[in-house]
Design a protein around this motif. Structure first.
Motif, PDB file in Angstrom:
ATOM      1  N   ARG A 119       0.890  -1.239   0.121  1.00  0.00           N
ATOM      2  CA  ARG A 119       0.102  -0.019   0.070  1.00  0.00           C
ATOM      3  C   ARG A 119       0.809   1.366   0.055  1.00  0.00           C
ATOM      4  O   ARG A 119       0.531   2.349  -0.769  1.00  0.00           O
ATOM      5  CB  ARG A 119      -0.896  -0.307   1.216  1.00  0.00           C
ATOM      6  N   GLY A 120       1.948   1.342   0.709  1.00  0.00           N
ATOM      7  CA  GLY A 120       2.891   2.333   0.786  1.00  0.00           C
ATOM      8  C   GLY A 120       3.342   2.676  -0.665  1.00  0.00           C
ATOM      9  O   GLY A 120       3.932   3.708  -1.097  1.00  0.00           O
ATOM     10  N   ARG A 121       3.875   1.427  -1.161  1.00  0.00           N
ATOM     11  CA  ARG A 121       4.525   1.580  -2.635  1.00  0.00           C
ATOM     12  C   ARG A 121       3.467   2.350  -3.521  1.00  0.00           C
ATOM     13  O   ARG A 121       3.871   3.290  -4.385  1.00  0.00           O
ATOM     14  CB  ARG A 121       4.760   0.227  -3.270  1.00  0.00           C
ATOM     15  N   ARG A 122       2.364   2.119  -3.500  1.00  0.00           N
ATOM     16  CA  ARG A 122       1.177   2.433  -4.314  1.00  0.00           C
ATOM     17  C   ARG A 122       0.970   4.011  -3.767  1.00  0.00           C
ATOM     18  O   ARG A 122       0.785   4.940  -4.802  1.00  0.00           O
ATOM     19  CB  ARG A 122      -0.015   1.596  -4.283  1.00  0.00           C
ATOM     20  N   ALA A 123       1.133   4.384  -2.404  1.00  0.00           N
ATOM     21  CA  ALA A 123       0.931   5.810  -2.077  1.00  0.00           C
ATOM     22  C   ALA A 123       2.141   6.529  -2.838  1.00  0.00           C
ATOM     23  O   ALA A 123       1.861   7.712  -3.262  1.00  0.00           O
ATOM     24  CB  ALA A 123       0.896   5.750  -0.668  1.00  0.00           C
ATOM     25  N   GLY A 124       3.164   6.244  -2.814  1.00  0.00           N
ATOM     26  CA  GLY A 124       4.348   6.879  -3.488  1.00  0.00           C
ATOM     27  C   GLY A 124       3.964   6.938  -4.820  1.00  0.00           C
ATOM     28  O   GLY A 124       4.299   8.044  -5.356  1.00  0.00           O
ATOM     29  N   GLN A 125       3.690   6.434  -5.599  1.00  0.00           N
ATOM     30  CA  GLN A 125       3.360   6.223  -6.960  1.00  0.00           C
ATOM     31  C   GLN A 125       2.259   7.446  -7.092  1.00  0.00           C
ATOM     32  O   GLN A 125       2.499   8.127  -8.111  1.00  0.00           O
ATOM     33  CB  GLN A 125       3.048   4.979  -7.251  1.00  0.00           C
ATOM     34  N   VAL A 126       1.319   7.354  -6.313  1.00  0.00           N
ATOM     35  CA  VAL A 126       0.206   8.380  -6.443  1.00  0.00           C
ATOM     36  C   VAL A 126       0.889   9.692  -6.338  1.00  0.00           C
ATOM     37  O   VAL A 126       0.472  10.833  -7.088  1.00  0.00           O
ATOM     38  CB  VAL A 126      -0.854   8.158  -5.452  1.00  0.00           C
ATOM     39  N   ALA A 127       1.618  10.061  -5.364  1.00  0.00           N
ATOM     40  CA  ALA A 127       2.167  11.204  -5.100  1.00  0.00           C
ATOM     41  C   ALA A 127       3.144  11.709  -6.080  1.00  0.00           C
ATOM     42  O   ALA A 127       3.006  12.980  -6.690  1.00  0.00           O
ATOM     43  CB  ALA A 127       3.225  11.245  -3.723  1.00  0.00           C
ATOM     44  N   ARG A 128       3.822  10.831  -6.851  1.00  0.00           N
ATOM     45  CA  ARG A 128       4.770  11.229  -7.803  1.00  0.00           C
ATOM     46  C   ARG A 128       3.924  11.383  -9.145  1.00  0.00           C
ATOM     47  O   ARG A 128       4.357  12.513  -9.882  1.00  0.00           O
ATOM     48  CB  ARG A 128       5.897   9.993  -8.272  1.00  0.00           C
ATOM     49  N   SER A 129       2.994  10.747  -9.419  1.00  0.00           N
ATOM     50  CA  SER A 129       2.308  10.709 -10.728  1.00  0.00           C
ATOM     51  C   SER A 129       1.128  11.897 -10.790  1.00  0.00           C
ATOM     52  O   SER A 129       0.702  12.398 -11.723  1.00  0.00           O
ATOM     53  CB  SER A 129       1.653   9.761 -11.064  1.00  0.00           C
ATOM     54  N   CYS A 130       0.748  12.187  -9.580  1.00  0.00           N
ATOM     55  CA  CYS A 130      -0.638  13.077  -9.341  1.00  0.00           C
ATOM     56  C   CYS A 130      -0.277  14.208  -8.394  1.00  0.00           C
ATOM     57  O   CYS A 130      -1.000  15.370  -8.898  1.00  0.00           O
ATOM     58  CB  CYS A 130      -1.760  12.154  -9.010  1.00  0.00           C
ATOM     59  N   PHE A 131       0.467  14.443  -7.660  1.00  0.00           N
ATOM     60  CA  PHE A 131       0.806  15.466  -6.733  1.00  0.00           C
ATOM     61  C   PHE A 131       1.840  16.160  -6.349  1.00  0.00           C
ATOM     62  O   PHE A 131       2.154  16.532  -5.501  1.00  0.00           O
ATOM     63  CB  PHE A 131       0.043  15.065  -5.419  1.00  0.00           C
ATOM     64  N   SER A 132       2.694  16.251  -7.689  1.00  0.00           N
ATOM     65  CA  SER A 132       3.815  16.612  -7.461  1.00  0.00           C
ATOM     66  C   SER A 132       3.958  18.170  -7.388  1.00  0.00           C
ATOM     67  O   SER A 132       3.083  18.970  -7.841  1.00  0.00           O
ATOM     68  CB  SER A 132       4.814  16.421  -8.577  1.00  0.00           C
ATOM     69  N   ALA A 133       4.893  18.743  -6.798  1.00  0.00           N
ATOM     70  CA  ALA A 133       4.881  20.248  -6.957  1.00  0.00           C
ATOM     71  C   ALA A 133       5.371  20.786  -8.318  1.00  0.00           C
ATOM     72  O   ALA A 133       4.912  21.918  -8.498  1.00  0.00           O
ATOM     73  CB  ALA A 133       6.240  20.725  -5.993  1.00  0.00           C
TER      74      ALA A 133
END
Length: 384
Positions: free
Chosen positions: A345-359
């Motif tokens: 689940r944490g791996r998937r969370a990191g992927q969401v942050a990188r792909s959808c919510f980057s600065a």
């Protein structure tokens, strides 16, 4: 070619979500096309400021140097003097208090980012009597200025829906972004980190960071934790300070597994040392804490409010939701988390942050909006 001059108006550089988001935006601002300035109203709090981070980006800073009380009577005049000196093409107000201070300036475009739900948030900021009255005044001001064609933008689709429903106003959305390089994912040093931070080495750590105010609702996090069947396997780490910290510490400070480190300067270390990010908040814009935890590779257990649903929407498998106001169901969810594949689940969370919510993504969208608000390009304007 003349650059587009941008003046960002803030109260001060206190370590808050809106100030961090503005810093994230500026990190990726195209300095070949834009010239930024920062205008502050109030003096800085020496032990709680991001001012040096702004200076490190080479952003010129101009301060009105007013107290909070002075800003009510003198703020518009003082900010107006600074803006006349700078001559910006766009004044970007970070929230409503700075925006009110720019109302006397009419020589360019004013843009405001709305980062909260005023009726939900103002009672914590301004008190249970003044807060609701000020929220009504601000909503009236937003309606009036929007009707005059002034641009507003919101920081989440959830807030967009709130303003659409409450005010009949459909503002564009530019979602908050997280600076990925500042929030590295946890690595093999987790055990060493726990030892250095004085955290339990063998337990599953739930971590929650935020101001200790009613809206953040830390008491529900504690009550849920204390109801867990598997409580002996876990610990709850509560980061931050605020008016509710000491009352909660007095009530729950002796409870086994409930830890109160207080306000810390190394939040990323605590995130990387933990297993799950927990948030029991009642209302948000688009929460920095959740995005930062996801960037660190933490799955999220969150209250089921629109803003948390939005953060998890790109991949619901990166976290869990529980019904707000139900500590018994929070406890059941925490027990389920103990048995889940937290690493996946944490791996998937990191992927969401990188792909959808980057600065980077957020900054690009703001820069596109600035260019839209100034339809002529700088070279054309320089020949006028």
């Amino acid at each position: 070619m003349r650059k587009i001059k941008l003046a960002y108006v803030v109260t001060n550089c206190k370590k808050t979500g809106p100030i961090q988001q503005t810093l994230n935006l500026l990190r990726y601002l195209d300095r070949g096309a834009f010239e930024p300035f920062l205008v502050t109203l109030w003096p800085e709090e020496p032990d709680n400021t991001l001012l040096e981070e702004y200076r490190a980006l080479g952003v010129p800073i101009f301060s009105a140097g007013l107290s909070r009380a002075q800003s009510i009577l003198q703020g518009r005049r003082a900010v107006g003097r600074i803006l006349r000196q700078l001559g910006p093409d766009i004044v970007h107000a970070v929230g409503m208090p700075p925006y009110r201070m720019t109302l006397g300036w009419r020589q360019g475009v004013r843009l405001t980012t709305l980062r909260n739900d005023c009726p939900a948030d103002y009672p914590d900021q301004y008190g249970r009597w003044i807060g609701p009255a000020l929220a009504r005044l601000d909503l009236r001001l937003i309606r009036r200025q929007a009707a005059r064609g002034e641009p507003f933008v919101v920081c989440s689709e959830s807030l967009r829906q709130i303003y659409r429903t409450r005010c009949g106003l459909d503002f564009p959305c530019i979602c908050n972004g997280v600076e990925l390089g500042v929030w590295p994912e946890a690595g093999p040093d987790r055990t060493a980190l726990r030892a250095r931070l004085g955290l339990p080495k063998e337990k599953v750590l739930f971590v929650y960071g935020g101001g200790f105010i009613q809206r953040k609702n830390q008491q529900e996090a504690i009550e849920g934790f204390l109801k867990m069947e598997g409580r002996a396997e876990a610990a709850l780490v509560l980061l931050g300070d605020g008016p509710n910290l000491e009352p909660l510490r007095r009530t729950f400070g002796e409870a086994e597994g409930v830890l109160f480190p207080g306000r810390v300067t190394n939040v990323s270390d605590y995130l990387r040392a933990s297993d799950i990010y927990l948030t029991t908040s009642r209302s948000e814009g688009l929460p920095n804490g959740v995005l930062e935890a996801m960037a660190c590779g933490l799955p999220v257990l969150a209250s089921d409010i629109p803003q948390h649903r939005e953060a998890l929407a790109p991949d619901p498998g990166c976290g869990w939701l529980y019904p707000l106001g139900r500590p018994d169901q929070l406890a059941a969810a925490m027990d389920r988390v103990l048995r889940a594949d937290q690493a996946e689940r944490g791996r998937r969370a990191g992927q969401v942050a990188r792909s959808c919510f980057s600065a980077q993504r957020m900054s690009r969208e703001y820069q596109a909006l600035y260019r839209k608000l100034i339809p002529k390009n700088p070279s054309e304007r320089s020949r006028e």
